[in-house]
Design a protein around this motif. Structure first.
Motif, PDB file in Angstrom:
ATOM      1  N   MET A  72      -4.592   3.171  -1.407  1.00 14.06           N
ATOM      2  CA  MET A  72      -6.017   2.767  -1.166  1.00 14.06           C
ATOM      3  C   MET A  72      -6.635   3.804  -2.558  1.00 14.06           C
ATOM      4  SD  MET A  72      -7.190   2.467   2.607  1.00 14.06           S
ATOM      5  CE  MET A  72      -7.928   1.266   2.854  1.00 14.06           C
ATOM      6  N   THR A  73      -7.519   3.346  -3.147  1.00 17.10           N
ATOM      7  CA  THR A  73      -8.428   3.958  -4.044  1.00 17.10           C
ATOM      8  C   THR A  73      -9.724   3.971  -3.683  1.00 17.10           C
ATOM      9  OG1 THR A  73      -6.736   3.211  -5.682  1.00 17.10           O
ATOM     10  CG2 THR A  73      -8.928   4.066  -6.465  1.00 17.10           C
ATOM     11  N   PHE A  74     -10.526   5.216  -3.963  1.00 14.01           N
ATOM     12  CA  PHE A  74     -11.800   5.231  -3.400  1.00 14.01           C
ATOM     13  C   PHE A  74     -12.603   5.779  -4.462  1.00 14.01           C
ATOM     14  CE2 PHE A  74     -10.846   5.223   1.195  1.00 14.01           C
ATOM     15  CZ  PHE A  74      -9.626   5.208   1.314  1.00 14.01           C
ATOM     16  N   ASP A  75     -13.948   5.538  -4.474  1.00 14.54           N
ATOM     17  CA  ASP A  75     -14.926   6.381  -5.194  1.00 14.54           C
ATOM     18  C   ASP A  75     -15.560   6.963  -4.256  1.00 14.54           C
ATOM     19  OD1 ASP A  75     -17.211   3.565  -5.832  1.00 14.54           O
ATOM     20  OD2 ASP A  75     -16.861   4.681  -4.058  1.00 14.54           O
ATOM     21  N   GLU A  76     -16.907   7.746  -4.377  1.00 10.91           N
ATOM     22  CA  GLU A  76     -17.548   8.484  -3.601  1.00 10.91           C
ATOM     23  C   GLU A  76     -17.882   7.650  -2.271  1.00 10.91           C
ATOM     24  OE1 GLU A  76     -18.592   8.449  -6.763  1.00 10.91           O
ATOM     25  OE2 GLU A  76     -18.380  10.482  -7.410  1.00 10.91           O
ATOM     26  N   ASN A  77     -18.248   6.542  -2.310  1.00 13.51           N
ATOM     27  CA  ASN A  77     -18.665   5.671  -1.082  1.00 13.51           C
ATOM     28  C   ASN A  77     -18.002   4.558  -0.709  1.00 13.51           C
ATOM     29  OD1 ASN A  77     -20.874   7.460  -0.368  1.00 13.51           O
ATOM     30  ND2 ASN A  77     -21.610   6.928  -2.384  1.00 13.51           N
ATOM     31  N   ASN A  78     -16.778   4.087  -1.476  1.00 11.00           N
ATOM     32  CA  ASN A  78     -16.354   2.750  -1.383  1.00 11.00           C
ATOM     33  C   ASN A  78     -14.636   3.069  -1.403  1.00 11.00           C
ATOM     34  OD1 ASN A  78     -18.999   0.908  -1.006  1.00 11.00           O
ATOM     35  ND2 ASN A  78     -19.114   2.307  -2.890  1.00 11.00           N
ATOM     36  N   ILE A  79     -14.061   1.858  -0.786  1.00 11.48           N
ATOM     37  CA  ILE A  79     -12.700   1.681  -1.162  1.00 11.48           C
ATOM     38  C   ILE A  79     -12.691   0.609  -2.280  1.00 11.48           C
ATOM     39  CG2 ILE A  79     -10.740   0.527  -0.201  1.00 11.48           C
ATOM     40  CD1 ILE A  79     -11.643   1.222   2.871  1.00 11.48           C
ATOM     41  N   THR A  80     -11.950   0.936  -3.275  1.00 12.17           N
ATOM     42  CA  THR A  80     -12.149   0.297  -4.625  1.00 12.17           C
ATOM     43  C   THR A  80     -11.021  -0.592  -4.765  1.00 12.17           C
ATOM     44  OG1 THR A  80     -11.549   1.851  -5.770  1.00 12.17           O
ATOM     45  CG2 THR A  80     -13.862   1.699  -5.571  1.00 12.17           C
ATOM     46  N   ASP A  81      -9.763  -0.100  -4.344  1.00 11.96           N
ATOM     47  CA  ASP A  81      -8.751  -0.829  -4.455  1.00 11.96           C
ATOM     48  C   ASP A  81      -7.661  -0.627  -3.181  1.00 11.96           C
ATOM     49  OD1 ASP A  81      -5.860  -1.186  -6.686  1.00 11.96           O
ATOM     50  OD2 ASP A  81      -6.920  -2.647  -5.699  1.00 11.96           O
ATOM     51  N   ILE A  82      -7.009  -1.669  -2.991  1.00 13.15           N
ATOM     52  CA  ILE A  82      -6.034  -1.750  -1.806  1.00 13.15           C
ATOM     53  C   ILE A  82      -4.695  -2.117  -2.123  1.00 13.15           C
ATOM     54  CG2 ILE A  82      -5.351  -2.119   0.767  1.00 13.15           C
ATOM     55  CD1 ILE A  82      -8.428  -2.707   0.983  1.00 13.15           C
ATOM     56  N   VAL A  83      -3.505  -1.640  -2.171  1.00 12.78           N
ATOM     57  CA  VAL A  83      -2.291  -2.115  -2.516  1.00 12.78           C
ATOM     58  C   VAL A  83      -1.295  -1.862  -1.069  1.00 12.78           C
ATOM     59  CG1 VAL A  83      -0.059  -2.023  -3.712  1.00 12.78           C
ATOM     60  CG2 VAL A  83      -2.462  -1.650  -4.817  1.00 12.78           C
ATOM     61  N   ILE A  84      -0.940  -3.184  -0.756  1.00 17.16           N
ATOM     62  CA  ILE A  84      -0.070  -3.076   0.542  1.00 17.16           C
ATOM     63  C   ILE A  84       1.450  -3.477   0.317  1.00 17.16           C
ATOM     64  CG2 ILE A  84       0.421  -3.972   2.695  1.00 17.16           C
ATOM     65  CD1 ILE A  84      -2.763  -4.547   2.968  1.00 17.16           C
ATOM     66  N   ASP A  85       2.308  -2.526   0.677  1.00 15.55           N
ATOM     67  CA  ASP A  85       3.823  -2.788   0.562  1.00 15.55           C
ATOM     68  C   ASP A  85       4.325  -2.969   1.879  1.00 15.55           C
ATOM     69  OD1 ASP A  85       6.714  -0.899  -0.982  1.00 15.55           O
ATOM     70  OD2 ASP A  85       6.383  -2.948  -0.234  1.00 15.55           O
ATOM     71  N   ILE A  86       4.560  -4.272   1.896  1.00 10.60           N
ATOM     72  CA  ILE A  86       5.298  -4.742   3.272  1.00 10.60           C
ATOM     73  C   ILE A  86       6.810  -5.390   3.103  1.00 10.60           C
ATOM     74  CG2 ILE A  86       3.331  -4.648   4.803  1.00 10.60           C
ATOM     75  CD1 ILE A  86       3.413  -7.669   4.364  1.00 10.60           C
ATOM     76  N   SER A  87       7.198  -4.864   1.989  1.00 13.68           N
ATOM     77  CA  SER A  87       8.507  -5.466   1.340  1.00 13.68           C
ATOM     78  C   SER A  87       9.528  -5.200   2.326  1.00 13.68           C
ATOM     79  CB  SER A  87       9.050  -4.770   0.085  1.00 13.68           C
ATOM     80  OG  SER A  87       9.011  -3.748   0.117  1.00 13.68           O
ATOM     81  N   GLY A  88       9.541  -4.507   3.145  1.00 15.42           N
ATOM     82  CA  GLY A  88      10.714  -4.137   3.936  1.00 15.42           C
ATOM     83  C   GLY A  88      10.481  -5.004   5.381  1.00 15.42           C
ATOM     84  N   GLU A  89       9.499  -5.706   5.647  1.00 15.25           N
ATOM     85  CA  GLU A  89       9.215  -6.562   6.560  1.00 15.25           C
ATOM     86  C   GLU A  89      10.007  -7.940   6.637  1.00 15.25           C
ATOM     87  OE1 GLU A  89       6.774  -5.148   9.671  1.00 15.25           O
ATOM     88  OE2 GLU A  89       8.338  -3.909   8.579  1.00 15.25           O
ATOM     89  N   THR A  90      10.185  -8.698   7.309  1.00 15.31           N
ATOM     90  CA  THR A  90      10.741 -10.129   7.401  1.00 15.31           C
ATOM     91  C   THR A  90       9.629 -10.904   6.708  1.00 15.31           C
ATOM     92  OG1 THR A  90      11.856  -9.667   9.575  1.00 15.31           O
ATOM     93  CG2 THR A  90      12.053 -11.900   8.425  1.00 15.31           C
ATOM     94  N   GLN A  91       9.848 -11.480   5.609  1.00 14.08           N
ATOM     95  CA  GLN A  91       9.102 -12.159   4.954  1.00 14.08           C
ATOM     96  C   GLN A  91       8.577 -13.824   5.522  1.00 14.08           C
ATOM     97  OE1 GLN A  91       6.888 -10.906   2.384  1.00 14.08           O
ATOM     98  NE2 GLN A  91       8.483  -8.987   3.104  1.00 14.08           N
ATOM     99  N   GLU A  92       9.675 -14.329   6.356  1.00 12.31           N
ATOM    100  CA  GLU A  92       9.214 -15.545   6.892  1.00 12.31           C
ATOM    101  C   GLU A  92       8.281 -15.247   7.999  1.00 12.31           C
ATOM    102  OE1 GLU A  92      13.034 -15.866   4.810  1.00 12.31           O
ATOM    103  OE2 GLU A  92      12.282 -14.211   6.193  1.00 12.31           O
TER     104      GLU A  92
END
Lengths: 706, 313
Positions: A72-92
């Protein structure tokens, strides 16, 4: 369109020209820009006050198949970006869960979002990781933010060993980093005492009088300097002789040591207790040099000394009458007493100094040696470095105002009060944390607080008296006088949570009962006949009030009626009557076969009217916690290997070793008694015996600076 | 005469140690220290953003309440108050009042008061009677005030006590004992609140149980009895020298609450925090009640002000 200030926004919206929602579309000026807001870093509001520390943070959580990662990327007061990696989970199974969770968390600006249907485990792992990112950005421990507290904790040390902790440590936090460029000045002395109150002031004075250059630092202002409590318990002083008429030779220090260790189950630091026992009278005489006339210093307890009939040994334990009001004798306040000690030190050591409105922030170390402290001036916010050659002494008070710390450390108090957020009236424990950041450890548990539910006895009608105690079932349940009041009260704290303890006495023997309690803390200090007459008036009011009771007391001519007033019914009412009668028979026989209460502490209950009060547990009556850093017999703070840290000492409520189990209080004011006396004796040790461990110049590599 | 516009500040600290049984205002249970700290920092941001707008105003009084201010985040509160004195123009004799709960005052609270030059404490005392206190569902018994008095010691802070009349089990005798007790504590002001049973509170549920109880300790005074208690309290105040200064408030001469008096006179007021009210420049604005949103958007009035309406001239 011109930007609107808050004030203009109100004017514009208030005129009804647009609704507030439409007004919210207008851009505003005057918002925080940059870390300092409109005033910038040098502005009146003194620096950053944003929600997050800007940056990118990564954390993992436990998904269905293993770890999932969120960045997650933050500025002073907000979340500005989110990257989620769930590649190890069962995609189906998880499908587009990552996209859905990303959008949900971004929109809500929170990790607290609904799980994706069909991918609950993965969602929970993502949320956990996101929450950890947010915790990092907020600079708070994940456990504190989510309430998920890890217990136990094992930490891997740099040398590959593991340290195991039995308590939560989320309250510890990390030592602040103070930039070298922020240090506005530097001072140097042989001894630095942090805290000018009961333990610090005599420590400072003694070290000065032993020929050292000393600095004492306190966060309070000198003009409004305040202490609370103000009762100093001790024995065998000149004051005891002059004011109470009790000769100095009355009390054998060996008896004190024996009683203390019995009630501490051998866990008090033996040399600290020995030193107090053997020298407290002498040190009190020394401290009381600040009074013009010691005879004008008043006593807390009023004991009838005629014919020396008062028996100071109650049950199996010694109690003591000598508790002085420090604010009396022309002193004005106990705070003035502390300041007077400091002044004496300054007179003895003209190069020594006192700094008020200066708050300690972090200790300075050179290798393993503590060699100073960085403090912040409360008036202008600037930082100053204080370097020591022999010792830094933590006289920083307790941690009862820090609920998280109190709960984690004083396990017996918290476990006796599972539904109570513990709070106390003292300090924040910052001094303890400084000591631990510098390598110290807390004293070994259990750890005590002054009062709280381990006694379940806030001040009852006769203070913390140990009469006949009856539980919600109408039954007696313990020896009410095992040890001094707060030790005796431990069993009360183990009674059902949502219940009161009932204390019972009678008309025929209550005076004798009230005037022969142990002289312990929170017992009635005034047991004069005049005071008994006041009690009589209140008892009469209770009797006249019938079932409504008065002053917290119920009264009736017979036990059955009294039981009904107290709310006992059926079998419990029968138990109540039987308990009183059985206790009375034991008191008459002079033997308690049930709980071994000492015969001299049992008083008959057989002459009506009969009186009773309901006493509820009250963990939050605590004045202070009494647990401190693990120290040796000289007050030196010990590290994890239980070895002294060179240059670091602790006194008063920052110091362990005094009250290892509970508030052992054989007289009112023993806490202040120990703080002052042991503070002075630590100053004496440092002044006379402690080696020089540092040059007193700025360290090149120091804890807490960069 | 100062050319500055007189104004008062209202800082909302909406925290309560546990959920109140009888109060439905915007109150937040004080469970998470990190959340409380974040809120206090949000207050700083809101105040910081507003300060420059009101440089032409002089602060005559500050009220810190809306919940229990003491002990929530003492260090943060102390910093906030100190910084506010730097950001706003305070009158030399500005009265700064902090709301606290008996037993919830620590040395750190007093240090925060010292930093912020708080000179008055408003004690949410309610009653000295342990039975009445239990009946309304207070989470600490009244005798914890003894501990608070010990902490206060020789503190020069003026004490104002909030009491409730018409409590379950309250009699004129017990009410007089409460009044005598607060006088013994050194009360400079006494504030009387007639009991209000607010629907959908835990206390309202308790009152339904009390209605069927025969215990005198659970008797809920009827309207006539409540009225009599109220008047008895007023008479006591008059007899003891506590003069009425605004509805329900009785103070020793010279110790009136300037904040409440000025508010009653219609002074401009600036409110910060959850649910706070601002009345300036012909408008009344009310802040939002959502804690998370407030913490996120504190400096942005367009996001934290829920309603704005013109004030009647």
């Amino acid at each position: 369109m011109a930007k609107l200030s808050r004030r203009d926004f109100l004017k514009y919206a208030g005129k009804g020209a647009i609704g507030a929602a439409a007004a919210s579309m207008l851009p505003l000026s005057g918002l925080a820009e940059g870390p300092g807001g409109p005033g910038g870093p040098g502005g009146p509001f003194g620096g950053p006050a944003s929600l997050y520390t800007p940056g990118t943070y990564t954390a993992t959580g436990t998904g269905r198949n293993g770890d999932v990662t969120v960045t997650m990327t933050f500025d002073e007061n907000n979340i500005t970006d989110i990257v989620i990696d769930i590649s190890g989970e069962t995609q189906e199974i998880v499908g587009d869960a990552a996209d859905k969770l990303t959008k949900a968390m971004f929109d809500k600006q929170s990790a607290d979002v609904d799980a994706v249907t069909g991918a609950t485990l993965t969602s929970d792992g993502v949320k956990e990781a996101a929450a950890k990112c947010i915790a990092q950005a907020k600079g708070v421990p994940y456990e504190a933010l989510t309430g998920n507290v890890a217990d136990p904790t094992a930490i891997t040390n740099p040398d590959g060993t593991t340290t195991y902790y039995s308590m939560r440590r989320s309250w510890l936090g990390e030592a602040p980093q103070i930039a070298e460029t922020d240090i506005a000045g530097e001072y140097s002395a042989d001894v630095i005492v942090i805290g000018a109150n009961y333990s610090g002031a005599p420590c400072f004075r003694m070290a000065c009088e032993k020929g050292n250059t000393c600095i004492v630092i306190d966060s309070q202002s000198e003009e409004t300097f305040n202490s609370y409590g103000g009762e100093l318990g001790h024995f065998n002083s000149t004051w005891q002789e002059k004011v109470l008429g009790v000769p100095k030779s009355t009390f054998d220090p060996t008896d004190f040591i024996d009683s203390w260790q019995l009630q501490s189950a051998g866990r008090a630091q033996p040399d600290l207790i020995r030193k107090f026992a053997q020298r407290n009278g002498e040190i009190v005489d020394w401290m009381f040099e600040v009074y013009d006339d010691v005879a004008q210093v008043t006593s807390v307890a009023t004991i009838d000394q005629k014919d020396n009939k008062y028996n100071y040994k109650k049950g199996h334990f010694w109690t003591y009458p000598a508790t002085a009001n420090l604010g009396s004798g022309g002193m004005g306040s106990s705070g003035n007493f502390c300041k007077a000690q400091v002044q004496k030190g300054l007179e003895a050591s003209p190069d020594s100094r006192a700094f008020y409105e200066m708050t300690a922030k972090v200790l300075i170390k050179d290798g393993d040696t503590v060699c100073g402290v960085i403090c912040q001036d409360e008036k202008d916010g600037r930082y100053y470095r204080f370097m020591s050659k022999k010792a830094v002494v933590l006289a920083t008070g307790d941690f009862s105002a820090n609920s998280e710390m109190y709960s984690a450390l004083c396990t017996e108090v918290q476990e006796c009060n599972p539904y109570t957020r513990l709070t106390g009236s003292g300090r924040s424990g910052y001094g303890h944390r400084m000591g631990i950041w510098a390598g110290g450890v807390m004293e070994i548990g259990p750890r005590a607080a002054m009062g709280g539910a381990t006694s379940a006895l806030p001040m009852g009608f006769f203070g913390a008296a140990g009469g006949l105690w009856i539980n919600k079932y109408g039954k007696r349940f313990c020896n009410e006088c095992f040890g001094v009041p707060f030790v005796a009260g431990c069993q009360s704290a183990r009674q059902p949570i949502n219940s009161s303890i009932v204390q019972v006495w009678d008309n025929g023997h209550w005076r004798e009962f009230a005037q022969n309690q142990a002289l312990g803390h929170f017992n009635a200090a005034d047991i004069s006949d005049a005071k008994m007459d006041e009690y009589q008036q209140k008892l009469d009011e209770a009797y006249a009030a019938g079932p409504a009771g008065a002053n917290g007391v119920f009264a009736a001519d017979d036990l059955e009626t009294l039981a009904s007033y107290l709310g006992f019914e059926g079998k419990e009412a029968e138990n109540f009557v039987e308990a009183v009668k059985t206790y009375d028979s034991y008191a008459e026989a002079g033997k308690d076969p049930d709980y071994a209460k000492a015969p001299d502490m049992m008083f008959r209950i057989n002459e009506g009217p009969f009186y009773a009060e309901k006493i509820t547990r009250n963990a939050n009556l605590v004045l202070v916690t009494l647990a401190g850093l693990f120290v040796d017999g000289n007050g030196a703070v010990l590290n994890q290997d239980f070895e002294p840290i060179p240059g670091l000492f602790a006194v008063g409520n920052a110091s362990g070793g005094r009250f290892p189990l509970q508030y052992t209080s054989p007289m009112n004011g023993i806490s202040i008694g120990m703080a002052t006396v042991l503070g002075a004796l630590t100053g004496e040790y440092i002044g006379e015996e402690a080696p020089v461990v540092s040059s007193g110049d700025s360290a090149t590599s120091a804890l807490g600076t960069k | 005469m100062s050319s500055l516009t007189p104004m008062v500040l209202d800082l909302r600290m909406p925290f309560y140690p546990i959920k109140s049984t009888y109060d439905k205002r915007t109150l937040v249970e004080m469970q998470d220290p990190a959340m409380v700290q974040a809120y206090v920092q949000a207050l700083r941001r809101e105040a910081e953003a507003a300060a420059a707008d009101y440089a032409d105003c002089e602060i005559l009084a500050v009220h810190i309440g809306g919940g229990i201010a003491g002990h929530a985040d003492d260090e943060g509160l102390g910093q906030l108050l100190r910084d506010m004195r730097r950001g706003f123009h305070f009158a030399d004799d500005a009265q700064v009042s902090l709301k606290l709960h008996p037993g919830m005052v620590s040395v750190e609270t007093l240090n925060a008061c010292q930093r912020g030059r708080v000179n008055r404490l408003s004690v949410d005392y309610v009653t000295s009677d342990p039975f009445e206190s239990e009946a309304i569902g207070r989470f600490l018994p009244p005798n914890v005030m003894e501990t608070t008095m010990m902490v206060l010691g020789n503190s020069p802070l003026a004490l104002s006590f909030d009491l409730i009349t018409g409590l379950p089990g309250q009699s004129e005798a017990s009410l007089m004992r409460t009044l005598d007790q607060v006088k013994a504590y050194g009360a400079k002001e006494i504030v009387l609140h007639p009991l209000q049973i607010i629907p959908e509170t835990a206390f309202a549920d308790r009152c339904r149980e009390y209605a069927s109880s025969t215990s005198p300790r659970r008797h809920l005074p009827n309207e006539k009895e409540s009225d009599a208690l109220w008047h008895a309290a007023q008479a006591w105040c008059a007899q003891e020298g506590y003069l009425p200064d605004s509805p329900g408030r009785f103070a020793l001469p010279g110790w009136e609450s300037n904040y409440h008096r000025l508010m009653a006179e219609g002074i401009a007021s600036l409110g910060f925090g959850l649910g706070a009210v601002t009345r300036t420049d012909g408008a009344e604005a009310v802040n939002i009640s959502d804690l998370s949103s407030y913490i996120r958007y504190a400096p942005d009035p367009t996001k934290i002000i829920a309603t704005v309406r013109p004030l009647a001239m």
